[in-house]
Scaffold this motif. Structure first.
Motif, PDB file in Angstrom:
ATOM      1  N   LEU A 148     -12.258   0.559  -3.183  1.00 46.19           N
ATOM      2  CA  LEU A 148     -12.699   1.011  -1.806  1.00 46.19           C
ATOM      3  C   LEU A 148     -13.938   1.927  -1.846  1.00 46.19           C
ATOM      4  O   LEU A 148     -14.669   2.145  -1.421  1.00 46.19           O
ATOM      5  CB  LEU A 148     -11.662   1.631  -1.003  1.00 46.19           C
ATOM      6  CG  LEU A 148     -10.746   0.622   0.223  1.00 46.19           C
ATOM      7  CD1 LEU A 148      -9.554   1.393   0.597  1.00 46.19           C
ATOM      8  CD2 LEU A 148     -11.882   0.311   1.114  1.00 46.19           C
ATOM      9  N   MET A 162      -6.782  -0.625  -5.709  1.00 49.23           N
ATOM     10  CA  MET A 162      -7.377  -0.859  -4.447  1.00 49.23           C
ATOM     11  C   MET A 162      -7.920   0.357  -4.107  1.00 49.23           C
ATOM     12  O   MET A 162      -9.193   0.333  -3.266  1.00 49.23           O
ATOM     13  CB  MET A 162      -6.094  -0.869  -3.469  1.00 49.23           C
ATOM     14  CG  MET A 162      -6.420  -1.193  -1.913  1.00 49.23           C
ATOM     15  SD  MET A 162      -4.950  -1.447  -1.026  1.00 49.23           S
ATOM     16  CE  MET A 162      -5.518  -1.298   0.417  1.00 49.23           C
ATOM     17  N   SER A 163      -7.579   1.650  -4.252  1.00 49.16           N
ATOM     18  CA  SER A 163      -8.257   2.734  -3.990  1.00 49.16           C
ATOM     19  C   SER A 163      -9.593   2.811  -4.629  1.00 49.16           C
ATOM     20  O   SER A 163     -10.699   3.154  -3.857  1.00 49.16           O
ATOM     21  CB  SER A 163      -7.497   4.139  -4.288  1.00 49.16           C
ATOM     22  OG  SER A 163      -6.245   3.930  -3.991  1.00 49.16           O
ATOM     23  N   ARG A 164      -9.670   2.411  -5.944  1.00 45.33           N
ATOM     24  CA  ARG A 164     -10.752   2.633  -6.591  1.00 45.33           C
ATOM     25  C   ARG A 164     -11.967   1.489  -6.244  1.00 45.33           C
ATOM     26  O   ARG A 164     -13.088   2.069  -5.876  1.00 45.33           O
ATOM     27  CB  ARG A 164     -10.577   2.271  -8.171  1.00 45.33           C
ATOM     28  CG  ARG A 164     -10.108   3.498  -9.021  1.00 45.33           C
ATOM     29  CD  ARG A 164     -10.144   3.229 -10.352  1.00 45.33           C
ATOM     30  NE  ARG A 164      -9.227   2.311 -10.657  1.00 45.33           N
ATOM     31  CZ  ARG A 164      -8.978   1.797 -11.782  1.00 45.33           C
ATOM     32  NH1 ARG A 164      -9.521   2.544 -13.010  1.00 45.33           N
ATOM     33  NH2 ARG A 164      -8.141   0.992 -12.257  1.00 45.33           N
ATOM     34  N   PRO A 210       1.007  -1.170  -0.015  1.00 43.48           N
ATOM     35  CA  PRO A 210      -0.042   0.046  -0.057  1.00 43.48           C
ATOM     36  C   PRO A 210       0.745   1.268   0.035  1.00 43.48           C
ATOM     37  O   PRO A 210       1.893   1.246   0.628  1.00 43.48           O
ATOM     38  CB  PRO A 210      -0.739  -0.260   1.401  1.00 43.48           C
ATOM     39  CG  PRO A 210      -0.089  -1.041   2.158  1.00 43.48           C
ATOM     40  CD  PRO A 210       0.635  -2.122   1.109  1.00 43.48           C
ATOM     41  N   THR A 211       0.288   2.102  -0.651  1.00 37.92           N
ATOM     42  CA  THR A 211       1.051   3.541  -0.957  1.00 37.92           C
ATOM     43  C   THR A 211       0.404   4.394   0.302  1.00 37.92           C
ATOM     44  O   THR A 211      -0.392   3.781   1.035  1.00 37.92           O
ATOM     45  CB  THR A 211       0.580   4.108  -2.217  1.00 37.92           C
ATOM     46  OG1 THR A 211      -0.675   4.487  -2.084  1.00 37.92           O
ATOM     47  CG2 THR A 211       1.104   3.491  -3.170  1.00 37.92           C
ATOM     48  N   ASP A 223      -3.165   5.009  -0.135  1.00 39.77           N
ATOM     49  CA  ASP A 223      -4.098   4.024   0.145  1.00 39.77           C
ATOM     50  C   ASP A 223      -4.220   3.902   1.542  1.00 39.77           C
ATOM     51  O   ASP A 223      -5.462   3.713   2.004  1.00 39.77           O
ATOM     52  CB  ASP A 223      -3.502   2.629  -0.400  1.00 39.77           C
ATOM     53  CG  ASP A 223      -3.452   2.285  -1.837  1.00 39.77           C
ATOM     54  OD1 ASP A 223      -4.244   3.238  -2.426  1.00 39.77           O
ATOM     55  OD2 ASP A 223      -2.456   1.608  -2.550  1.00 39.77           O
ATOM     56  N   ILE A 224      -3.314   4.096   2.512  1.00 42.31           N
ATOM     57  CA  ILE A 224      -3.475   4.124   3.839  1.00 42.31           C
ATOM     58  C   ILE A 224      -4.343   5.106   4.325  1.00 42.31           C
ATOM     59  O   ILE A 224      -5.231   4.784   5.137  1.00 42.31           O
ATOM     60  CB  ILE A 224      -2.097   4.131   4.704  1.00 42.31           C
ATOM     61  CG1 ILE A 224      -1.356   2.965   4.226  1.00 42.31           C
ATOM     62  CG2 ILE A 224      -2.212   4.225   6.114  1.00 42.31           C
ATOM     63  CD1 ILE A 224       0.268   2.902   4.687  1.00 42.31           C
ATOM     64  N   ILE A 250      -6.763   6.438   2.688  1.00 43.91           N
ATOM     65  CA  ILE A 250      -8.355   6.276   2.194  1.00 43.91           C
ATOM     66  C   ILE A 250      -8.580   5.152   2.750  1.00 43.91           C
ATOM     67  O   ILE A 250      -9.753   5.103   3.346  1.00 43.91           O
ATOM     68  CB  ILE A 250      -8.078   5.689   0.551  1.00 43.91           C
ATOM     69  CG1 ILE A 250      -7.847   7.385  -0.172  1.00 43.91           C
ATOM     70  CG2 ILE A 250      -9.398   5.100   0.107  1.00 43.91           C
ATOM     71  CD1 ILE A 250      -7.652   6.979  -1.787  1.00 43.91           C
ATOM     72  N   ALA A 251      -7.892   3.937   3.485  1.00 41.59           N
ATOM     73  CA  ALA A 251      -8.285   2.998   4.099  1.00 41.59           C
ATOM     74  C   ALA A 251      -8.779   3.554   5.399  1.00 41.59           C
ATOM     75  O   ALA A 251      -9.808   3.246   6.138  1.00 41.59           O
ATOM     76  CB  ALA A 251      -7.343   1.894   4.134  1.00 41.59           C
TER      77      ALA A 251
END
Lengths: 136, 343
Positions: free
Chosen positions: B5, B1-3, A17-18, A21-22, A24-25
């Motif tokens: 989510l 992954m972002s898309r 994960p970039t 990404d973290i 957004i998670a």
């Protein structure tokens, strides 16, 4: 380049994960908790507005966030309804039994009270109805 | 992954936004109370037509079953007083037979034949009684006449009473019958998921989409909810409470559930909640168990075939059958101590 030619190290790097990404998670986790609490868990359940129906079938939608006193006309006279700190209740009624006043404060979405002789009803509305119906 | 989510979140928000839109909620001032009809799913036109049919049926039943406004039931009572037989329609005969059977099962604690006694207390009034309570001598005169449902006989569609003191008052189970009829009417209109709540007593069919219906049970001592229960399929939730209809005189409260044995408002109970399939049975049983009180409610429950019951006594103590305890979730913290009693 064929699929078999992708080095293992490159695949692992792509899945790592970039920082974006973290972020957004984390946001998604917070949002899920908020949505679950708001819509599904039944926590809260406070009404936001109330629907008042008069004898003439006139419908009034009032906010429970603004304190006020309302007078609704019915066949027997005036029913007086008070809104205070997110709650609503009958305070005066021309009926004899005063069942509407005995119902007390209403604040939970879905709860209601009515003065049948004067044909005035109050129902608390809200997106989050803790219960589908109230037994009493 | 972002898309992925973001897509999941968008779908979740959409689903949440649509949840309550699938319930068609209508309130009716009918049958002498506030009736709420909640229909899950289906199109709006079907819900409107079904609810309208329910309203018409309730208006008709209110007229036909009224205990004191001149109508079919008061005509029957006048004939009984005059020692005359009277022709019944099929609905009247059904209600008298069901009332007689439920009264027999309850050992007479549920007695729809004590209309005179209820009237004596002033509860035959649209506006509620105002007191003072009747004198003891008048109450004893009524009791001495021993009106019982077993005094009534139906032959070839005609009703005859051995006892002219029997005066029918269906108040103890008319609401249950009306709710049953309302559900039957909804089903005739192809509604399979709904709640009919008449003045706080209700019957549920089907589900609220992917989950059972959630029912809150009011605290008899406060305006809040004391407990909740999830119901699905076909089930009724009825409560008889001392807070429903009452008057206060010289600082004392007199409620509307009259004990046929004493002639006075039943003592010891504050509320009784019954879960049962048929609303008419739940309604009558709630009255009977309330009258039976904390000492004898479980015996009456067993006699009436009720295995899910909760009684809150006048001190706030909670009693439940094991089957009821397995389903009830308390909504107050800390939850009250509960005595679980096998019927």
């Amino acid at each position: 380049m064929t699929e078999a030619a992708i080095p293992f190290r490159s695949i692992a790097g792509a899945l790592r994960p970039t920082p974006g990404d973290i972020v957004i998670a984390l946001l998604a986790t917070v949002l899920l908790v908020v949505l679950y609490t708001h819509y599904w868990s039944g926590i809260g359940g406070e009404g936001e507005r109330a629907r008042i129906v008069s004898a003439d079938d006139d419908v009034y939608i009032v906010s429970l966030s603004e304190d006020s006193t309302l007078t609704v006309h019915g066949p027997l006279g005036d029913s007086v309804i008070e809104i205070h700190q997110g709650r609503i209740r009958f305070t005066e009624s021309p009926c004899q039994g005063k069942q509407c006043i005995h119902a007390g404060w209403l604040h939970t979405a879905g709860s209601f009270a009515a003065c049948l002789p004067n044909r005035v009803s109050v129902t608390v509305l809200g997106r989050n109805r803790h219960f589908d119906s109230i037994n009493y | 992954m972002s898309r992925g989510l973001l897509l999941a979140l968008v779908l979740l928000v959409s689903a949440c936004g649509q949840r309550e839109a699938q319930v068609h909620d209508t309130q009716l001032l009918v049958f002498g109370t506030l009736v709420n009809v909640s229909i899950w799913g289906g199109d709006k036109d079907t819900a409107v037509a079904a609810t309208s049919a329910v309203e018409q049926r309730l208006v008709q039943m209110h007229r036909d079953l009224h205990a004191w406004q001149p109508g079919p039931l008061t005509r029957i009572n006048h004939a009984i007083t005059a020692r005359k037989s009277v022709q019944l329609d099929s609905e009247q005969a059904l209600l008298i037979r069901r009332g007689t059977e439920l009264s027999r099962q309850s050992g007479g604690l549920f007695n729809p034949g004590i209309g005179s006694l209820i009237g004596l207390w002033g509860f035959h009034s649209d506006d509620g009684p105002h007191g003072p309570p009747p004198g003891d001598a008048l109450i004893q005169i009524q009791l001495a006449k021993t009106p019982r449902m077993s005094d009534l006989h139906i032959k070839d569609g005609r009703l005859h009473s051995d006892n002219p003191a029997v005066q029918l008052d269906f108040g103890g189970f008319a609401k249950g019958y009306a709710v049953d009829e309302a559900i039957r009417t909804l089903r005739e209109h192809h509604v399979d998921n709904a709640i009919v709540n008449a003045g706080g007593d209700l019957r549920v069919i089907g589900r609220h989409g992917g989950r059972p219906w959630r029912i809150g049970i009011r605290d008899p001592k406060n305006s809040g909810v004391i407990a909740s229960v999830e119901v699905a399929g076909d089930e009724s939730v009825f409560t008889s409470g001392d807070y429903e209809r009452y008057f206060e005189y010289q600082g004392r409260r007199y409620h509307h559930i009259i004990d046929p044995r004493s002639g006075y408002p039943a003592m010891g109970s504050s509320s009784v909640t019954i879960l049962s399939k048929e609303a008419i049975v739940a309604d009558a049983a709630a009255t009977a168990l309330f009258v039976a009180g904390p000492e004898a409610w479980q015996t009456t429950a067993m006699a009436m075939g009720i295995d899910q019951a909760m009684l809150i006594d006048d001190q706030g103590r909670v009693y439940m059958t094991p089957s009821m305890a397995a389903r009830v979730h308390f909504e107050i913290d800390p939850p009250p101590p509960v005595q679980i009693v096998s019927p």
